[in-house]
Write a protein that holds these residues in place. Structure first.
Motif, PDB file in Angstrom:
ATOM      1  N   GLU A   9      -3.384  10.046 -10.988  1.00  0.00           N
ATOM      2  CA  GLU A   9      -3.149  11.163 -10.068  1.00  0.00           C
ATOM      3  C   GLU A   9      -4.285  12.167 -10.159  1.00  0.00           C
ATOM      4  O   GLU A   9      -4.617  12.647 -11.237  1.00  0.00           O
ATOM      5  CB  GLU A   9      -1.818  11.842 -10.414  1.00  0.00           C
ATOM      6  CG  GLU A   9      -0.622  11.040  -9.950  1.00  0.00           C
ATOM      7  CD  GLU A   9       0.690  11.679 -10.365  1.00  0.00           C
ATOM      8  OE1 GLU A   9       0.810  12.913 -10.227  1.00  0.00           O
ATOM      9  OE2 GLU A   9       1.560  10.934 -10.836  1.00  0.00           O
ATOM     10  N   ILE A  10      -4.858  12.460  -9.008  1.00  0.00           N
ATOM     11  CA  ILE A  10      -5.983  13.409  -8.949  1.00  0.00           C
ATOM     12  C   ILE A  10      -5.849  14.255  -7.685  1.00  0.00           C
ATOM     13  O   ILE A  10      -5.244  13.813  -6.708  1.00  0.00           O
ATOM     14  CB  ILE A  10      -7.344  12.676  -8.941  1.00  0.00           C
ATOM     15  CG1 ILE A  10      -7.325  11.543  -7.893  1.00  0.00           C
ATOM     16  CG2 ILE A  10      -7.704  12.143 -10.314  1.00  0.00           C
ATOM     17  CD1 ILE A  10      -8.681  11.076  -7.479  1.00  0.00           C
ATOM     18  N   PRO A  11      -6.431  15.455  -7.678  1.00  0.00           N
ATOM     19  CA  PRO A  11      -6.424  16.246  -6.446  1.00  0.00           C
ATOM     20  C   PRO A  11      -7.502  15.782  -5.466  1.00  0.00           C
ATOM     21  O   PRO A  11      -8.481  15.153  -5.881  1.00  0.00           O
ATOM     22  CB  PRO A  11      -6.707  17.675  -6.945  1.00  0.00           C
ATOM     23  CG  PRO A  11      -7.369  17.519  -8.257  1.00  0.00           C
ATOM     24  CD  PRO A  11      -6.943  16.208  -8.836  1.00  0.00           C
ATOM     25  N   VAL A  12      -7.277  16.084  -4.204  1.00  0.00           N
ATOM     26  CA  VAL A  12      -8.215  15.655  -3.164  1.00  0.00           C
ATOM     27  C   VAL A  12      -9.601  16.265  -3.408  1.00  0.00           C
ATOM     28  O   VAL A  12      -9.717  17.375  -3.935  1.00  0.00           O
ATOM     29  CB  VAL A  12      -7.669  16.010  -1.756  1.00  0.00           C
ATOM     30  CG1 VAL A  12      -7.714  17.507  -1.483  1.00  0.00           C
ATOM     31  CG2 VAL A  12      -8.422  15.257  -0.669  1.00  0.00           C
TER      32      VAL A  12
ATOM     33  N   THR B 223     -15.857   9.468  -4.681  1.00  0.00           N
ATOM     34  CA  THR B 223     -15.240  10.760  -4.355  1.00  0.00           C
ATOM     35  C   THR B 223     -14.134  10.538  -3.334  1.00  0.00           C
ATOM     36  O   THR B 223     -14.377   9.988  -2.259  1.00  0.00           O
ATOM     37  CB  THR B 223     -16.309  11.727  -3.797  1.00  0.00           C
ATOM     38  OG1 THR B 223     -17.335  11.876  -4.775  1.00  0.00           O
ATOM     39  CG2 THR B 223     -15.697  13.097  -3.501  1.00  0.00           C
ATOM     40  N   PHE B 224     -12.919  10.955  -3.719  1.00  0.00           N
ATOM     41  CA  PHE B 224     -11.757  10.779  -2.851  1.00  0.00           C
ATOM     42  C   PHE B 224     -11.634  11.987  -1.923  1.00  0.00           C
ATOM     43  O   PHE B 224     -11.122  13.030  -2.313  1.00  0.00           O
ATOM     44  CB  PHE B 224     -10.488  10.586  -3.684  1.00  0.00           C
ATOM     45  CG  PHE B 224     -10.466   9.282  -4.423  1.00  0.00           C
ATOM     46  CD1 PHE B 224      -9.891   8.154  -3.863  1.00  0.00           C
ATOM     47  CD2 PHE B 224     -11.055   9.175  -5.676  1.00  0.00           C
ATOM     48  CE1 PHE B 224      -9.890   6.937  -4.535  1.00  0.00           C
ATOM     49  CE2 PHE B 224     -11.061   7.964  -6.362  1.00  0.00           C
ATOM     50  CZ  PHE B 224     -10.470   6.850  -5.792  1.00  0.00           C
ATOM     51  N   LYS B 225     -12.111  11.832  -0.695  1.00  0.00           N
ATOM     52  CA  LYS B 225     -12.165  12.958   0.238  1.00  0.00           C
ATOM     53  C   LYS B 225     -10.891  13.114   1.053  1.00  0.00           C
ATOM     54  O   LYS B 225     -10.642  14.163   1.645  1.00  0.00           O
ATOM     55  CB  LYS B 225     -13.360  12.791   1.179  1.00  0.00           C
ATOM     56  CG  LYS B 225     -14.698  12.870   0.440  1.00  0.00           C
ATOM     57  CD  LYS B 225     -15.864  12.957   1.413  1.00  0.00           C
ATOM     58  CE  LYS B 225     -17.188  12.988   0.668  1.00  0.00           C
ATOM     59  NZ  LYS B 225     -18.040  11.843   0.960  1.00  0.00           N
ATOM     60  N   GLU B 226     -10.079  12.048   1.111  1.00  0.00           N
ATOM     61  CA  GLU B 226      -8.840  12.087   1.897  1.00  0.00           C
ATOM     62  C   GLU B 226      -7.642  11.960   0.961  1.00  0.00           C
ATOM     63  O   GLU B 226      -7.644  11.111   0.074  1.00  0.00           O
ATOM     64  CB  GLU B 226      -8.803  10.914   2.891  1.00  0.00           C
ATOM     65  CG  GLU B 226      -9.933  10.898   3.901  1.00  0.00           C
ATOM     66  CD  GLU B 226      -9.787  11.975   4.967  1.00  0.00           C
ATOM     67  OE1 GLU B 226      -8.638  12.366   5.260  1.00  0.00           O
ATOM     68  OE2 GLU B 226     -10.836  12.432   5.477  1.00  0.00           O
TER      69      GLU B 226
ATOM     70  N   ARG C  95      -2.241   2.153  -8.506  1.00  0.00           N
ATOM     71  CA  ARG C  95      -2.387   3.123  -7.431  1.00  0.00           C
ATOM     72  C   ARG C  95      -3.226   4.315  -7.873  1.00  0.00           C
ATOM     73  O   ARG C  95      -3.155   4.733  -9.034  1.00  0.00           O
ATOM     74  CB  ARG C  95      -1.012   3.680  -7.020  1.00  0.00           C
ATOM     75  CG  ARG C  95      -0.040   2.645  -6.524  1.00  0.00           C
ATOM     76  CD  ARG C  95       1.171   3.297  -5.921  1.00  0.00           C
ATOM     77  NE  ARG C  95       1.847   4.201  -6.860  1.00  0.00           N
ATOM     78  CZ  ARG C  95       2.754   5.101  -6.491  1.00  0.00           C
ATOM     79  NH1 ARG C  95       3.057   5.230  -5.210  1.00  0.00           N
ATOM     80  NH2 ARG C  95       3.324   5.860  -7.386  1.00  0.00           N
ATOM     81  N   VAL C  96      -3.988   4.836  -6.935  1.00  0.00           N
ATOM     82  CA  VAL C  96      -4.617   6.139  -7.145  1.00  0.00           C
ATOM     83  C   VAL C  96      -3.924   7.072  -6.167  1.00  0.00           C
ATOM     84  O   VAL C  96      -3.940   6.843  -4.960  1.00  0.00           O
ATOM     85  CB  VAL C  96      -6.141   6.093  -6.857  1.00  0.00           C
ATOM     86  CG1 VAL C  96      -6.754   7.473  -7.077  1.00  0.00           C
ATOM     87  CG2 VAL C  96      -6.826   5.073  -7.745  1.00  0.00           C
ATOM     88  N   VAL C  97      -3.250   8.097  -6.710  1.00  0.00           N
ATOM     89  CA  VAL C  97      -2.534   9.040  -5.850  1.00  0.00           C
ATOM     90  C   VAL C  97      -3.380  10.296  -5.740  1.00  0.00           C
ATOM     91  O   VAL C  97      -3.625  11.001  -6.724  1.00  0.00           O
ATOM     92  CB  VAL C  97      -1.140   9.354  -6.425  1.00  0.00           C
ATOM     93  CG1 VAL C  97      -0.403  10.338  -5.509  1.00  0.00           C
ATOM     94  CG2 VAL C  97      -0.331   8.073  -6.599  1.00  0.00           C
ATOM     95  N   VAL C  98      -3.867  10.564  -4.527  1.00  0.00           N
ATOM     96  CA  VAL C  98      -4.722  11.717  -4.282  1.00  0.00           C
ATOM     97  C   VAL C  98      -3.891  12.780  -3.564  1.00  0.00           C
ATOM     98  O   VAL C  98      -3.481  12.600  -2.427  1.00  0.00           O
ATOM     99  CB  VAL C  98      -5.954  11.309  -3.441  1.00  0.00           C
ATOM    100  CG1 VAL C  98      -6.861  12.505  -3.212  1.00  0.00           C
ATOM    101  CG2 VAL C  98      -6.717  10.176  -4.119  1.00  0.00           C
TER     102      VAL C  98
END
Ligand code: CUA
Length: 157
Positions: A84-87, A126-129, A151-154
């Motif tokens: 889990e990471i922030p956008v 980099t998870f932009k969305e 899963r990567v939850v952004v």
């Protein structure tokens, strides 16, 4: 040799078409950052060189929007199975395996890397969305290959 004018025109058209297709592949691979598994821009490092226990998965926050993940592939799961990471976060994945060769594909991104025993693959994205990104094993690794996922939850902020 005599070539009929129509024939000549079709030959020219076919060659032109091939050139257009080849150019389209070159341009799209350059601009979309398409890569083949195992052809990462970062080199593979020996596990010992990296100096950490590959059996212990972790997610580490290096600073605002900067994360590192020790991602460990084993028949038939990824650990951690959910990240889990922030956008807007830039994440460096250290990917490895302790049994057989696996692969990591993060759907919807250009992350595609092999998980090879005794080696560590490094890939940064980099998870932009915001959203849920599926992590899949893309190298046949045994009877449970098709269920090997994570899963990567952004999260949106
Ligand atoms: Cu692990 Cu396929």
């Amino acid at each position: 040799m005599h070539i009929h004018p129509y024939e000549r025109r079709w030959i020219k058209f076919s060659v032109l078409l091939l050139a257009v297709f080849a150019l389209a592949i070159v341009i799209s691979s350059a601009t979309l950052g398409i890569r083949l598994p195992g052809m990462e821009s970062e080199p593979l490092l020996a596990a010992e060189q990296a100096g950490f226990d590959p059996e212990e998965p972790w997610v580490r926050e290096l600073g605002p929007g900067r994360y590192e993940v020790n991602l460990f592939a084993k028949a038939f799961y990824f650990a951690p199975g959910e990240i889990e990471i922030p956008v807007g976060s830039t994440v460096t994945f250290y990917v490895h395996s302790s049994d057989v060769i696996h692969g990591l594909k993060i759907v919807g991104t250009n992350v595609s890397i092999m998980a090879v025993p005794n080696q560590i693959g490094r890939v940064t994205y980099t998870f932009k969305e915001p959203g849920e990104y599926l992590m899949l094993c893309h190298e046949y690794c045994g009877v449970g290959h098709h269920v090997m996922n994570g899963r990567v939850v952004v999260s949106a902020q």
